[in-house]
Design a protein around this motif. Structure first.
Motif, mmCIF file in Angstrom:
data_model
loop_
_atom_site.group_PDB
_atom_site.id
_atom_site.type_symbol
_atom_site.label_atom_id
_atom_site.label_comp_id
_atom_site.label_asym_id
_atom_site.label_seq_id
_atom_site.Cartn_x
_atom_site.Cartn_y
_atom_site.Cartn_z
ATOM 1 N N PRO A 144 95.617 -0.966 39.151
ATOM 2 C CA PRO A 144 94.757 -0.363 38.113
ATOM 3 C C PRO A 144 95.378 0.851 37.438
ATOM 4 O O PRO A 144 94.966 1.222 36.334
ATOM 5 N N ASP A 145 96.361 1.487 38.059
ATOM 6 C CA ASP A 145 97.002 2.658 37.464
ATOM 7 C C ASP A 145 98.151 2.299 36.525
ATOM 8 O O ASP A 145 98.717 3.186 35.891
ATOM 9 N N THR A 147 99.940 1.180 33.245
ATOM 10 C CA THR A 147 99.577 1.372 31.834
ATOM 11 C C THR A 147 100.048 0.225 30.950
ATOM 12 O O THR A 147 100.141 0.393 29.732
ATOM 13 N N TYR A 149 99.821 -3.192 28.782
ATOM 14 C CA TYR A 149 98.736 -3.716 27.953
ATOM 15 C C TYR A 149 97.999 -4.839 28.662
ATOM 16 O O TYR A 149 96.774 -4.949 28.578
ATOM 17 N N ALA A 151 97.496 -5.129 31.777
ATOM 18 C CA ALA A 151 96.670 -4.602 32.861
ATOM 19 C C ALA A 151 95.440 -3.861 32.356
ATOM 20 O O ALA A 151 94.425 -3.789 33.058
ATOM 21 N N GLN A 152 95.500 -3.310 31.143
ATOM 22 C CA GLN A 152 94.404 -2.501 30.627
ATOM 23 C C GLN A 152 93.480 -3.257 29.687
ATOM 24 O O GLN A 152 92.342 -2.851 29.495
ATOM 25 N N CYS A 153 93.940 -4.344 29.118
ATOM 26 C CA CYS A 153 93.123 -5.096 28.164
ATOM 27 C C CYS A 153 92.057 -5.892 28.907
ATOM 28 O O CYS A 153 92.367 -6.681 29.804
ATOM 29 N N SER A 154 90.803 -5.700 28.552
ATOM 30 C CA SER A 154 89.703 -6.408 29.219
ATOM 31 C C SER A 154 89.673 -7.887 28.863
ATOM 32 O O SER A 154 89.181 -8.704 29.647
ATOM 33 N N SER A 157 91.740 -9.891 31.412
ATOM 34 C CA SER A 157 91.428 -9.752 32.834
ATOM 35 C C SER A 157 91.186 -11.122 33.465
ATOM 36 O O SER A 157 91.035 -12.132 32.775
#
Length: 260
Positions: A144-145, A147, A149, A151-154, A157
């Motif tokens: 989760p840490d 950065t 794209y 990993a952060q794009c919902s 997921s």
């Protein structure tokens, strides 16, 4: 005429003030308000519902016992549900148990499963989710840490339909069942016995008679020898020595004949 009207109005006002009721208290005004009426109605409904529950339990005790058992079991499952910290502690404990063994003794299945979980934990890819009565541990694609794209794009997921394929363990009633099943016979390396015949690879548990015989022999081995047993042993030794001494001249003659 005007004076009479004024006097009449004064007497009417005095009569109204005497006949008017005394102002009610704050509690009376609160009970007569809309909120007070609604609360009284709600309390009355709950009172009738509780009364019906007790009357129904008295009339149908079996059904009431079944419902109480279900509620008690659900409460016990909810109270003993393991959390993420308990999974981490169990994983650390299993890793320590395997670390005390030689690589030649460890079970390959147990070692592989624990090592994969430890790697995912070090990468930060283990996730924990609570489903009320049970807990799930599953693997994610990214920390989760991170950065990135992806990993952060919902929108990218993991979908819920892929969750059953990613489940690593199930926590229920205070146990992590998959980890416990993988750690069964963790100190038995099955690869050591794969070259043995089929009938020697699997062993059956001993019968009751064999266990009783082993226990009896073990207890007898700790008993002290009696004098009769010692005398029998000495007599047997003496007889053996006498037989050897009697046979010795005959053996000497045989040797002389063979040499001649």
């Amino acid at each position: 005429m005007a004076s009479l009207r004024v006097v009449r109005r004064m007497f009417c006002a005095a009569a109204d003030t005497v006949a008017a009721p005394a102002p009610s208290s704050r509690w009376e005004r609160l009970k007569k308000s809309k909120a007070g009426v609604w609360c009284r109605g709600l309390a009355s409904d709950y009172k009738e519902a509780c009364k019906e529950i007790f009357v129904g339990a008295w009339e149908r005790p079996v059904k009431a016992s079944a419902y109480l058992s279900l509620l008690g079991g659900a409460w016990a499952c909810l109270y003993t549900k393991p959390d993420q910290s308990s999974f981490e502690a169990a994983l650390l404990d299993c890793s320590g148990q395997l670390g005390l063994l030689s690589p030649w003794i460890r079970n390959a299945t147990s070692d592989g499963h624990v090592q994969s979980l430890v790697k995912l934990q070090n990468d930060g890819r283990l996730r924990h989710i609570s489903l009320g009565l049970l807990s799930l541990v599953y693997r994610a694609d990214y920390n989760p840490d991170v950065t990135l794209y992806e990993a952060q794009c919902s929108n990218l997921s993991v979908p819920w339909r892929e969750l059953p394929e990613r489940i690593l363990d199930v926590g229920f009633v205070g146990h992590w069942w998959i980890l416990d099943s993988k750690m069964k016979d963790y100190d038995v390396n099955e690869g050591e016995f794969k070259h043995l015949p089929a009938h020697m690879q699997a062993t059956s548990p001993p019968s009751v008679q064999e266990v009783e015989k082993s226990e009896r022999l073990h207890k007898e081995s700790w008993l002290a020898l009696t004098m009769e047993d010692e005398e029998k042993d000495t007599n047997v030794v003496d007889r053996k020595q006498e037989s050897v001494s009697e046979d010795s001249p005959v053996e000497a003659l045989k040797q002389e004949q063979t040499q001649a």
